[in-house]
Write an enzyme that holds these catalytic residues in place. Structure first.
Site, PDB file in Angstrom:
ATOM      1  N   ASP A  23       0.784  -1.604  -0.098  1.00 44.21           N
ATOM      2  CA  ASP A  23       0.036   0.029   0.121  1.00 44.21           C
ATOM      3  C   ASP A  23       0.924   1.522   0.135  1.00 44.21           C
ATOM      4  O   ASP A  23       1.825   0.983   0.280  1.00 44.21           O
ATOM      5  CB  ASP A  23      -1.043   0.198   1.322  1.00 44.21           C
ATOM      6  CG  ASP A  23      -2.338   0.753   1.597  1.00 44.21           C
ATOM      7  OD1 ASP A  23      -2.265   0.815  -0.021  1.00 44.21           O
ATOM      8  OD2 ASP A  23      -2.874   1.155   2.112  1.00 44.21           O
ATOM      9  N   GLY A  24       0.533   2.778  -0.327  1.00 40.90           N
ATOM     10  CA  GLY A  24       1.075   3.397  -0.410  1.00 40.90           C
ATOM     11  C   GLY A  24       1.289   3.940  -2.592  1.00 40.90           C
ATOM     12  O   GLY A  24       2.171   4.468  -1.216  1.00 40.90           O
ATOM     13  N   ASN A  25       0.940   3.919  -2.983  1.00 39.99           N
ATOM     14  CA  ASN A  25       1.326   4.017  -4.461  1.00 39.99           C
ATOM     15  C   ASN A  25       1.205   5.505  -4.598  1.00 39.99           C
ATOM     16  O   ASN A  25       2.313   6.148  -5.195  1.00 39.99           O
ATOM     17  CB  ASN A  25       0.671   2.712  -5.535  1.00 39.99           C
ATOM     18  CG  ASN A  25       1.667   1.648  -5.147  1.00 39.99           C
ATOM     19  OD1 ASN A  25       2.956   1.314  -4.160  1.00 39.99           O
ATOM     20  ND2 ASN A  25       0.767   0.711  -6.317  1.00 39.99           N
ATOM     21  N   TRP A  28       2.585   7.709  -2.490  1.00 38.70           N
ATOM     22  CA  TRP A  28       4.184   8.528  -3.131  1.00 38.70           C
ATOM     23  C   TRP A  28       3.906   9.434  -4.488  1.00 38.70           C
ATOM     24  O   TRP A  28       4.724   9.685  -4.331  1.00 38.70           O
ATOM     25  CB  TRP A  28       4.643   6.812  -3.343  1.00 38.70           C
ATOM     26  CG  TRP A  28       6.321   6.824  -3.969  1.00 38.70           C
ATOM     27  CD1 TRP A  28       7.110   6.851  -3.416  1.00 38.70           C
ATOM     28  CD2 TRP A  28       6.913   7.282  -5.113  1.00 38.70           C
ATOM     29  NE1 TRP A  28       8.406   6.816  -3.800  1.00 38.70           N
ATOM     30  CE2 TRP A  28       8.319   6.596  -5.089  1.00 38.70           C
ATOM     31  CE3 TRP A  28       5.922   7.079  -6.672  1.00 38.70           C
ATOM     32  CZ2 TRP A  28       8.398   6.993  -6.450  1.00 38.70           C
ATOM     33  CZ3 TRP A  28       6.817   7.068  -7.538  1.00 38.70           C
ATOM     34  CH2 TRP A  28       8.021   7.541  -7.384  1.00 38.70           C
ATOM     35  N   HIS A  40       1.898   3.989  -9.053  1.00 40.13           N
ATOM     36  CA  HIS A  40       2.063   2.263  -9.166  1.00 40.13           C
ATOM     37  C   HIS A  40       2.762   1.616 -10.126  1.00 40.13           C
ATOM     38  O   HIS A  40       3.244   0.576  -9.856  1.00 40.13           O
ATOM     39  CB  HIS A  40       0.201   1.753 -10.099  1.00 40.13           C
ATOM     40  CG  HIS A  40      -0.969   1.757  -9.312  1.00 40.13           C
ATOM     41  ND1 HIS A  40      -0.592   1.818  -8.164  1.00 40.13           N
ATOM     42  CD2 HIS A  40      -1.823   3.040  -9.508  1.00 40.13           C
ATOM     43  CE1 HIS A  40      -2.053   1.925  -7.456  1.00 40.13           C
ATOM     44  NE2 HIS A  40      -2.845   2.684  -8.562  1.00 40.13           N
ATOM     45  N   SER A  69     -10.545  -6.664  -4.078  1.00 43.99           N
ATOM     46  CA  SER A  69     -12.254  -6.684  -4.661  1.00 43.99           C
ATOM     47  C   SER A  69     -12.666  -5.771  -5.084  1.00 43.99           C
ATOM     48  O   SER A  69     -13.348  -4.818  -5.600  1.00 43.99           O
ATOM     49  CB  SER A  69     -13.350  -7.652  -3.375  1.00 43.99           C
ATOM     50  OG  SER A  69     -12.896  -8.559  -3.469  1.00 43.99           O
ATOM     51  N   GLU A  70     -12.029  -4.676  -3.242  1.00 41.59           N
ATOM     52  CA  GLU A  70     -13.006  -3.003  -3.293  1.00 41.59           C
ATOM     53  C   GLU A  70     -12.861  -1.817  -4.598  1.00 41.59           C
ATOM     54  O   GLU A  70     -12.758  -1.308  -4.557  1.00 41.59           O
ATOM     55  CB  GLU A  70     -12.699  -2.976  -1.825  1.00 41.59           C
ATOM     56  CG  GLU A  70     -13.888  -3.521  -0.981  1.00 41.59           C
ATOM     57  CD  GLU A  70     -12.985  -4.904  -0.924  1.00 41.59           C
ATOM     58  OE1 GLU A  70     -11.461  -5.111  -0.467  1.00 41.59           O
ATOM     59  OE2 GLU A  70     -14.261  -6.073   0.100  1.00 41.59           O
ATOM     60  N   TRP A  72     -12.184  -2.483  -7.110  1.00 46.10           N
ATOM     61  CA  TRP A  72     -12.577  -2.212  -9.134  1.00 46.10           C
ATOM     62  C   TRP A  72     -13.381  -1.239  -8.623  1.00 46.10           C
ATOM     63  O   TRP A  72     -13.815  -0.441  -9.354  1.00 46.10           O
ATOM     64  CB  TRP A  72     -13.957  -3.102  -8.653  1.00 46.10           C
ATOM     65  CG  TRP A  72     -13.244  -4.688  -8.927  1.00 46.10           C
ATOM     66  CD1 TRP A  72     -13.574  -5.535  -8.579  1.00 46.10           C
ATOM     67  CD2 TRP A  72     -13.038  -4.578 -10.323  1.00 46.10           C
ATOM     68  NE1 TRP A  72     -12.780  -6.536  -9.676  1.00 46.10           N
ATOM     69  CE2 TRP A  72     -12.337  -6.229 -10.178  1.00 46.10           C
ATOM     70  CE3 TRP A  72     -12.540  -4.090 -11.115  1.00 46.10           C
ATOM     71  CZ2 TRP A  72     -11.465  -6.396 -11.446  1.00 46.10           C
ATOM     72  CZ3 TRP A  72     -11.414  -4.789 -12.362  1.00 46.10           C
ATOM     73  CH2 TRP A  72     -10.982  -6.179 -12.704  1.00 46.10           C
ATOM     74  N   LEU A 134      11.076 -20.564  -4.780  1.00 50.64           N
ATOM     75  CA  LEU A 134       9.730 -19.322  -4.358  1.00 50.64           C
ATOM     76  C   LEU A 134       8.521 -19.604  -4.884  1.00 50.64           C
ATOM     77  O   LEU A 134       8.086 -19.798  -5.480  1.00 50.64           O
ATOM     78  CB  LEU A 134      10.240 -18.321  -4.075  1.00 50.64           C
ATOM     79  CG  LEU A 134       9.363 -17.354  -3.409  1.00 50.64           C
ATOM     80  CD1 LEU A 134       9.328 -17.056  -1.974  1.00 50.64           C
ATOM     81  CD2 LEU A 134       9.613 -16.036  -4.002  1.00 50.64           C
ATOM     82  N   ARG A 197      -4.653  -1.584   8.940  1.00 55.88           N
ATOM     83  CA  ARG A 197      -5.190  -2.471   8.918  1.00 55.88           C
ATOM     84  C   ARG A 197      -5.346  -3.465   7.879  1.00 55.88           C
ATOM     85  O   ARG A 197      -4.825  -3.184   7.054  1.00 55.88           O
ATOM     86  CB  ARG A 197      -6.922  -1.844   8.342  1.00 55.88           C
ATOM     87  CG  ARG A 197      -7.061  -0.904   7.389  1.00 55.88           C
ATOM     88  CD  ARG A 197      -8.237   0.612   6.919  1.00 55.88           C
ATOM     89  NE  ARG A 197      -7.511   0.751   5.772  1.00 55.88           N
ATOM     90  CZ  ARG A 197      -7.525   1.926   6.060  1.00 55.88           C
ATOM     91  NH1 ARG A 197      -7.962   2.815   6.853  1.00 55.88           N
ATOM     92  NH2 ARG A 197      -7.024   2.605   4.625  1.00 55.88           N
ATOM     93  N   GLU A 210       1.663 -12.541  12.962  1.00 50.40           N
ATOM     94  CA  GLU A 210       2.183 -12.464  13.445  1.00 50.40           C
ATOM     95  C   GLU A 210       2.271 -10.220  11.852  1.00 50.40           C
ATOM     96  O   GLU A 210       2.824 -10.896  11.237  1.00 50.40           O
ATOM     97  CB  GLU A 210       3.805 -11.973  13.439  1.00 50.40           C
ATOM     98  CG  GLU A 210       4.133 -13.517  14.460  1.00 50.40           C
ATOM     99  CD  GLU A 210       4.324 -12.799  15.960  1.00 50.40           C
ATOM    100  OE1 GLU A 210       3.829 -11.827  16.297  1.00 50.40           O
ATOM    101  OE2 GLU A 210       3.438 -14.244  16.248  1.00 50.40           O
TER     102      GLU A 210
END
Ligand code: IPE
Ligand code: IPE
Ligand code: MG
Length: 252
Positions: A23-25, A28, A40, A69-70, A72, A134, A197, A210
């Site tokens: 989060d935070g693009n 920024w 992004h 989902s949100e 959109w 990975l 959140r 954690e």
């Protein structure tokens, strides 16, 4: 059961599975007086760095939240640019991931994505299916509630068909219908961008993760910040409901 949290006796100081809410693009980009989509774009570099760092530190599973989902509900232009960016990033990154033995998977409501992106996703999953390095999972059009509803539908169908009774439903049966059914639960959740959140990420699977939050915005997340999260994880005593004394007694 594959996706149970580790038992205290299996705890290692390196998390097997790290999940990240990237989060935070937008902030920024705004702080640089640029359009949100440039944030992004800048975030793709942090994805590359995180994948490299996770593999180097011995993390086995990395799950990244790329589009909820949100999301959109965002302006059409931003959503369209994000979808194009996913296609472009797959075009540019998959060969390198494959060379590095990464197995790539996607979770989310795939049928909601455009055909071009769906094709790229299938191609990437097929190409990397036999890799055993990975395991990278990218969540696009994903919501934790959606995931639980889909698993509920799957189990309801089994009951309807008579192959399962309602009384036989337990956690092990239920998780078979979840998107991450074949992946252990995340041990560590990282969220960048300063919010504390979950934003409808892996609601079931994060039960005993954690949680580590940083104000660093996603385009600035780097190996050093990843290491800070890993150091925090290594400092925690994971009790899974037991007492601290019980956990100490099994030698952790
Ligand atoms: C996260 O960055 C990327 C997506 C949700 C697609 P944001 O776009 O949410 O950035 P902020 O939170 O507005 O800064
Ligand atoms: C969470 O970020 C979703 C992703 C990182 C993909 P959001 O920016 O959408 O979360 P909220 O709206 O601030 O809770
Ligand atoms: Mg955000």
């Amino acid at each position: 059961m594959q996706n149970e949290p580790s038992k205290p006796s299996q705890i290692s100081s390196v998390p097997r599975h790290v999940a990240i809410i990237m989060d935070g693009n937008g902030r920024w980009a705004s702080s640089r007086k640029k359009a949100r989509h440039s944030g992004h774009r800048a975030g793709v570099k942090s994805v590359r760095l995180s994948v490299e760092t996770a593999a180097q530190r011995g993390v086995e599973y990395l799950t990244l939240f790329a589009f909820s989902s949100e999301n959109w509900a965002r302006p059409e232009d931003e959503v369209g640019r994000l979808m194009s960016l996913f296609v472009e990033a797959l075009r540019r990154e998959v060969d390198e991931l494959h060379r590095n033995n990464v197995r790539l998977n996607f979770v989310g409501a795939r049928e909601q994505l455009n055909k071009g992106l769906r094709e790229k996703i299938t191609e990437a999953e097929k190409k990397t299916a036999d890799n055993n390095g990975l395991r990278l999972t990218v969540a696009i059009a994903y919501g934790g509630r959606w995931d639980i509803i889909e698993a509920t539908k799957a189990i309801a169908r089994r009951v309807e068909s008579g192959s399962l009774t309602a009384d036989a439903i337990d956690e092990a049966e239920f998780v078979k219908g979840l998107q991450l059914a074949d992946v252990p639960d995340p041990d560590l959740l990282i969220r960048t961008g300063g919010e504390t959140r979950i934003s409808n990420f892996l609601l079931w699977n994060l039960a005993y993760a954690e949680l580590w939050f940083t104000d660093v915005l996603w385009p600035e997340f780097d190996a050093n910040e990843f290491d800070n999260a890993l150091a925090y994880f290594a400092s925690r005593q994971r009790r899974f409901g037991n007492t601290g004394e019980q956990v100490e007694a099994v030698g952790c």
